[in-house]
Design a protein around this motif. Structure first.
Motif, PDB file in Angstrom:
ATOM      1  N   CYS A  78       0.847  -1.187   0.000  1.00 15.56           N
ATOM      2  CA  CYS A  78       0.000   0.000   0.000  1.00 15.56           C
ATOM      3  C   CYS A  78       0.882   1.236   0.000  1.00 15.56           C
ATOM      4  CB  CYS A  78      -0.933  -0.016   1.247  1.00 15.56           C
ATOM      5  SG  CYS A  78      -1.922   1.489   1.391  1.00 15.56           S
ATOM      6  N   ARG A  79       0.560   2.141  -0.945  1.00 13.63           N
ATOM      7  CA  ARG A  79       1.335   3.380  -0.995  1.00 13.63           C
ATOM      8  C   ARG A  79       0.359   4.553  -0.868  1.00 13.63           C
ATOM      9  NH1 ARG A  79       5.352   5.597  -5.769  1.00 13.63           N
ATOM     10  NH2 ARG A  79       6.314   7.239  -4.460  1.00 13.63           N
ATOM     11  N   VAL A  80       0.641   5.393   0.081  1.00 15.02           N
ATOM     12  CA  VAL A  80      -0.185   6.575   0.294  1.00 15.02           C
ATOM     13  C   VAL A  80       0.555   7.753  -0.326  1.00 15.02           C
ATOM     14  CG1 VAL A  80      -1.327   8.056   1.997  1.00 15.02           C
ATOM     15  CG2 VAL A  80      -1.081   5.615   2.448  1.00 15.02           C
ATOM     16  N   PRO A 114      -0.883  14.652  -0.621  1.00 17.04           N
ATOM     17  CA  PRO A 114      -1.906  15.451  -1.276  1.00 17.04           C
ATOM     18  C   PRO A 114      -1.302  16.372  -2.331  1.00 17.04           C
ATOM     19  CG  PRO A 114      -1.510  16.250   0.945  1.00 17.04           C
ATOM     20  CD  PRO A 114      -0.742  14.975   0.806  1.00 17.04           C
ATOM     21  N   LEU A 115      -2.010  16.490  -3.417  1.00 17.77           N
ATOM     22  CA  LEU A 115      -1.527  17.336  -4.521  1.00 17.77           C
ATOM     23  C   LEU A 115      -1.811  18.791  -4.196  1.00 17.77           C
ATOM     24  CD1 LEU A 115      -2.776  15.119  -7.477  1.00 17.77           C
ATOM     25  CD2 LEU A 115      -0.487  15.169  -6.427  1.00 17.77           C
ATOM     26  N   ASP A 116      -1.339  19.665  -5.029  1.00 13.39           N
ATOM     27  CA  ASP A 116      -1.466  21.095  -4.738  1.00 13.39           C
ATOM     28  C   ASP A 116      -2.933  21.524  -4.682  1.00 13.39           C
ATOM     29  OD1 ASP A 116       1.250  21.272  -4.651  1.00 13.39           O
ATOM     30  OD2 ASP A 116       1.465  21.908  -6.750  1.00 13.39           O
ATOM     31  N   GLY A 125      -6.020   0.841  -7.921  1.00 13.54           N
ATOM     32  CA  GLY A 125      -6.520   1.940  -7.089  1.00 13.54           C
ATOM     33  C   GLY A 125      -7.458   2.824  -7.872  1.00 13.54           C
ATOM     34  N   GLN A 126      -8.023   3.748  -7.126  1.00  9.13           N
ATOM     35  CA  GLN A 126      -8.969   4.632  -7.802  1.00  9.13           C
ATOM     36  C   GLN A 126      -8.223   5.660  -8.624  1.00  9.13           C
ATOM     37  OE1 GLN A 126     -10.325   6.337  -3.853  1.00  9.13           O
ATOM     38  NE2 GLN A 126     -10.542   8.157  -5.216  1.00  9.13           N
ATOM     39  N   THR A 127      -8.923   6.344  -9.464  1.00 10.21           N
ATOM     40  CA  THR A 127      -8.292   7.294 -10.369  1.00 10.21           C
ATOM     41  C   THR A 127      -7.617   8.401  -9.589  1.00 10.21           C
ATOM     42  OG1 THR A 127      -8.675   8.827 -12.152  1.00 10.21           O
ATOM     43  CG2 THR A 127     -10.476   8.578 -10.599  1.00 10.21           C
ATOM     44  N   SER A 133      -4.941   8.061  -7.784  1.00  8.60           N
ATOM     45  CA  SER A 133      -4.278   7.616  -6.552  1.00  8.60           C
ATOM     46  C   SER A 133      -2.774   7.493  -6.708  1.00  8.60           C
ATOM     47  CB  SER A 133      -4.894   6.282  -6.085  1.00  8.60           C
ATOM     48  OG  SER A 133      -4.690   5.308  -7.088  1.00  8.60           O
ATOM     49  N   GLY A 134      -2.265   7.470  -7.920  1.00  7.59           N
ATOM     50  CA  GLY A 134      -0.821   7.435  -8.132  1.00  7.59           C
ATOM     51  C   GLY A 134      -0.297   6.120  -8.706  1.00  7.59           C
ATOM     52  N   LYS A 135      -1.123   5.385  -9.437  1.00  5.61           N
ATOM     53  CA  LYS A 135      -0.697   4.091 -10.025  1.00  5.61           C
ATOM     54  C   LYS A 135       0.347   4.317 -11.121  1.00  5.61           C
ATOM     55  CE  LYS A 135      -4.951   3.128 -11.181  1.00  5.61           C
ATOM     56  NZ  LYS A 135      -5.641   4.292 -10.576  1.00  5.61           N
ATOM     57  N   THR A 136       0.024   5.193 -12.037  1.00  5.31           N
ATOM     58  CA  THR A 136       0.955   5.447 -13.147  1.00  5.31           C
ATOM     59  C   THR A 136       2.248   6.069 -12.628  1.00  5.31           C
ATOM     60  OG1 THR A 136      -0.945   5.806 -14.596  1.00  5.31           O
ATOM     61  CG2 THR A 136       1.182   6.600 -15.379  1.00  5.31           C
ATOM     62  N   PHE A 137       2.098   6.912 -11.609  1.00  2.00           N
ATOM     63  CA  PHE A 137       3.304   7.521 -11.041  1.00  2.00           C
ATOM     64  C   PHE A 137       4.202   6.449 -10.442  1.00  2.00           C
ATOM     65  CE2 PHE A 137       5.648   9.464  -7.547  1.00  2.00           C
ATOM     66  CZ  PHE A 137       6.167  10.603  -8.140  1.00  2.00           C
ATOM     67  N   THR A 138       3.549   5.466  -9.791  1.00  2.00           N
ATOM     68  CA  THR A 138       4.356   4.403  -9.177  1.00  2.00           C
ATOM     69  C   THR A 138       4.954   3.494 -10.233  1.00  2.00           C
ATOM     70  OG1 THR A 138       2.962   4.455  -7.187  1.00  2.00           O
ATOM     71  CG2 THR A 138       4.281   2.493  -7.537  1.00  2.00           C
ATOM     72  N   GLU A 149      -6.347  14.738 -14.171  1.00  2.00           N
ATOM     73  CA  GLU A 149      -6.475  15.483 -15.427  1.00  2.00           C
ATOM     74  C   GLU A 149      -6.134  14.617 -16.617  1.00  2.00           C
ATOM     75  OE1 GLU A 149      -4.818  19.712 -17.308  1.00  2.00           O
ATOM     76  OE2 GLU A 149      -4.090  18.957 -15.384  1.00  2.00           O
ATOM     77  N   ARG A 150      -5.103  13.749 -16.442  1.00  2.00           N
ATOM     78  CA  ARG A 150      -4.717  12.803 -17.517  1.00  2.00           C
ATOM     79  C   ARG A 150      -4.880  11.403 -16.959  1.00  2.00           C
ATOM     80  NH1 ARG A 150      -1.897  13.799 -22.005  1.00  2.00           N
ATOM     81  NH2 ARG A 150      -0.812  11.800 -21.748  1.00  2.00           N
ATOM     82  N   SER A 151      -6.097  10.932 -16.910  1.00  2.00           N
ATOM     83  CA  SER A 151      -6.381   9.617 -16.368  1.00  2.00           C
ATOM     84  C   SER A 151      -6.241   8.549 -17.436  1.00  2.00           C
ATOM     85  CB  SER A 151      -7.812   9.571 -15.793  1.00  2.00           C
ATOM     86  OG  SER A 151      -8.123   8.274 -15.354  1.00  2.00           O
ATOM     87  N   SER A 152      -5.648   7.425 -17.005  1.00  2.00           N
ATOM     88  CA  SER A 152      -5.515   6.295 -17.923  1.00  2.00           C
ATOM     89  C   SER A 152      -6.852   5.576 -17.940  1.00  2.00           C
ATOM     90  CB  SER A 152      -4.405   5.351 -17.431  1.00  2.00           C
ATOM     91  OG  SER A 152      -3.203   6.049 -17.310  1.00  2.00           O
TER      92      SER A 152
END
Ligand code: ATP
Length: 645
Positions: A374-376, A379-381, A453-455, A457-462, A567-570
């Motif tokens: 699990c990765r938390v 919070p974004l700007d 995870g939900q949109t 949440s940081g999947k693509t970033f990870t 904003e750019r959801s997969s």
């Protein structure tokens, strides 16, 4: 009584010695020498027979060109017919008349001098000097023409100056001339009175005796005597002429020989000039060669010095080479020993690697084949001012999520994971937890890493990360190729094949091709647990850069859109499949591992979804995910325990 002197017969007219073959100077010389009686006389040595020679020499040229060997004719020509007529007349009427008128004197005929008789008997020697007049010498070989002409001309001139034409009557220098002159004088005188006979005594005294005209006998004797003398001279001249007849031929031969000699001389001169030219050119060549030789010697000296230096260096190098060869031999032996050791080490390493592989995968099994982290994210700007749910980081594997129920009462839910990454966790920390799976894939296992995870949440970033902070997939690629290099030292060769699959709205797409294809997910025939996608583009890569290039290409082809949370959801599931085919040639070992890196589409609440169909498909796929894990666990339990229920 016939007083006429017998006409000499058989006298050949002297041939003209000047021929066309003679050059002009020769012609002149020849004409002067042979065409005149002077020369003829001189040739015969008459320069030393002065009296008669002088007479003949002093004759006019026209007269001297007459016959050479006929002194009688000359005299007759000189005196012409007058004297002869006088003589005949004196012998005829006048003489008789005179004889009648005259008394017969007492005449004592002078005897013929002994010297004269010797001359008559012995003949005249052409070449003999006057002093040796009585010696018997014949002309056997004519003198050389040039010399003869020169000497004769000089002799004649000398004689002319020394002995004038008018000779002294009664001179004892020459009997012949004295006789002839005396005879002439006597004839002249005889016309008026009586004939005179001049004789010389043995003592050299001149005796003049008059021969009365009637004394025919004395006159006859006198004339006979003269005739004998002249006959002897005539014969002498005939001999000289006969000897001179061969001179033109000799002259011609000499001229021919001279011309030949001149031609040869010209040829020799030309050859000499050529040879001189050759000598000059050869001298020039010799000079240039000498200069080149000097240069060559200098170069040779330098080369010799260089050779010495090089030879010294060569000797040093040779010794070094000998040392190095000895060292090489020693090192070769050492190398052979080390090779044997290396072979043994490799064998041990291979076995150790196999043991490591088993141990590693045992550990992986012990850790759990399915692990959930699990990765938390922080919070974004734009989320700073929003109301967010609370959470508590209880430990590294437990997290507490706080939420409000319908009665606005705070409710806490605790979740356990294999590992919990708090918001300050870095990309390296995430990858450190998953990297052992990459080792398992190289060992021939199939692994799958996916983000759920939900949109937003940081999947693509990870999974992908950003260029300045790359995620799991790029780090997996780097680790993969580094591990392949290390495995290469152990004798393993790997081939890497990649496919990029996109599942959007339950439809398969090839992210490496823009063509419309019919693609299906099928099960492998030989292994029902293995599945594959038909008609998908598979690329073989040999470098990490190429693999990254293909990844960026696939990312560009992936469907993205804006959602409420991102904003750019997969809006699709992206599956990157990396097949690792390893071979060990020495051990004849093979391994086939697969890495599936999945970036799932973000789940979205239907309340906030703007593309409901897309959201339905995504959420439906997520409903299948627990079923999938359940089936996996059931199969593993059956395989381990054999219990079907
Ligand atoms: N750990 C993190 N640290 C900082 N920023 C993060 C982190 N995780 C995510 N973000 C940021 O959050 C935003 C959304 O992240 P991301 O696109 O990865 O979400 P997602 O789960 O992939 O969304 P979707 O499912 O819609 O594609 C991005 O701008 C990303 O940079």
């Amino acid at each position: 009584m016939d007083s006429r002197l017998p006409k000499p017969s058989g006298i050949k007219r002297p041939t003209t010695l000047t021929k066309n073959i003679l050059p002009m100077d020769r012609i002149k010389t020849a004409t002067l020498g042979f065409g005149s009686k002077t020369a003829s006389v001189s040739m015969c040595g008459m320069d030393i027979l002065p009296p008669l020679a002088r007479d003949l020499t002093n004759l006019p040229n026209s007269f001297r060109r007459e016959r050479a060997g006929s002194p009688d004719i000359h005299r007759s020509s000189v005196t012409t017919g007058a004297n002869r007529t006088k003589l005949r007349r004196s012998r005829s009427a006048c003489d008789i008349r005179d004889i009648r008128a005259m008394k017969r004197p007492d005449i004592s005929i002078a005897p013929i001098p002994a010297k004269t008789m010797r001359l008559v008997n012995s003949g005249v020697s052409n070449n003999a000097p006057a002093s040796s007049f009585g010696t018997n010498s014949t002309v056997s070989k004519p003198p050389r023409i040039g010399n003869v002409v020169a000497s004769s001309t000089a002799a004649v001139k000398k004689q002319l100056t020394r002995n004038p034409i008018v000779t002294k009557v009664g001179s004892s220098t020459s009997l012949r001339s004295g006789t002839a002159n005396t005879a002439t004088t006597t004839v002249r005188k005889g016309t008026s009175s009586t004939a005179t006979s001049i004789s010389t005594t043995g003592a050299g005294k001149t005796i003049n005796k008059r021969i009365p005209p009637y004394d025919y006998k004395a006159r006859f004797n006198d004339l006979s005597e003269k005739h004998q003398v002249l006959k002897a001279k005539y014969e002498e001249k005939c001999e000289q002429m006969s000897s001179l007849e061969g001179l033109p031929e000799q002259l011609e031969e000499s001229q021919d020989q001279l011309f030949k000699t001149k031609e040869e001389l010209k040829t020799v001169n030309i050859e000499r000039d050529c040879l001189n030219q050759q000598v000059k050119s050869l001298n020039l060549k010799i000079d240039s060669l000498s200069a080149a030789l000097v240069k060559t010697k200098e170069e040779l000296t330098k080369l010799t010095e260089n050779y010495k230096i090089v030879k010294e260096a060569h000797d040093i190098f040779h010794n070094e080479v000998q040392d190095l060869r000895a060292q090489t031999s020693y090192l070769t032996d050492e190398n052979n020993i080390l090779k044997e050791d290396l072979t043994a080490c490799k064998e041990q390493l291979f076995r150790a690697n196999m043991e490591r592989k088993e141990l590693h995968n045992t550990i992986m099994d012990l850790r759990g084949n399915i692990r959930v982290f699990c990765r938390v994210r922080p919070p974004l700007d734009f989320e700073q001012d929003k109301m967010l749910c609370g959470w508590n980081y209880l430990d590294e594997s437990t997290v507490e999520i706080q939420s409000f129920d319908n009665r606005n009462k705070c409710v806490a839910h605790t979740f356990s994971f294999d590992h919990v990454f708090h918001p300050n966790s870095k990309q390296e920390d995430i990858f450190e937890m998953v990297s052992p799976l990459i080792q398992s894939a190289l060992d021939g296992y199939n692994i799958c890493i996916f983000a759920y995870g939900q949109t937003g949440s940081g999947k693509t970033f990870t999974m992908d990360g950003i260029p300045t902070n790359v995620g799991v997939i790029p780090r997996t690629v780097d680790l993969l190729f580094d591990s392949i290099k290390n495995y290469k030292r152990l004798g393993w060769e790997y081939e890497i094949r990649v496919t990029f699959l996109e599942i959007y709205n339950e439809v398969l797409y090839d992210l490496l091709s823009n063509e419309q294809k019919d693609m299906e997910i099928r099960m492998a025939k030989h292994n029902k647990n293995d599945i594959y996608v038909s008609n998908i583009t598979q690329e073989s890569v040999t470098s990490a850069s190429r693999l990254r290039e293909l990844m960026s290409m696939a990312k560009m082809n992936r469907a993205t859109a804006s959602t409420a949370g991102n904003e750019r959801s997969s809006r699709s599931h992206a599956v990157t499949k990396i097949e690792l085919i390893g071979t060990h040639a020495e051990k004849n070992e093979t391994s086939l591992g697969t890495i599936n890196l999945v970036d799932l589409a973000g789940s979205e609440s239907p309340k906030t979804s703007t593309r409901m169909n897309e959201t339905k498909n995504i959420n439906r796929s997520f409903l299948s995910l627990p079923m999938l894990f359940w089936r996996y666990y059931r199969n593993r339990i059956i395989s381990h325990t054999g219990i079907q229920s």
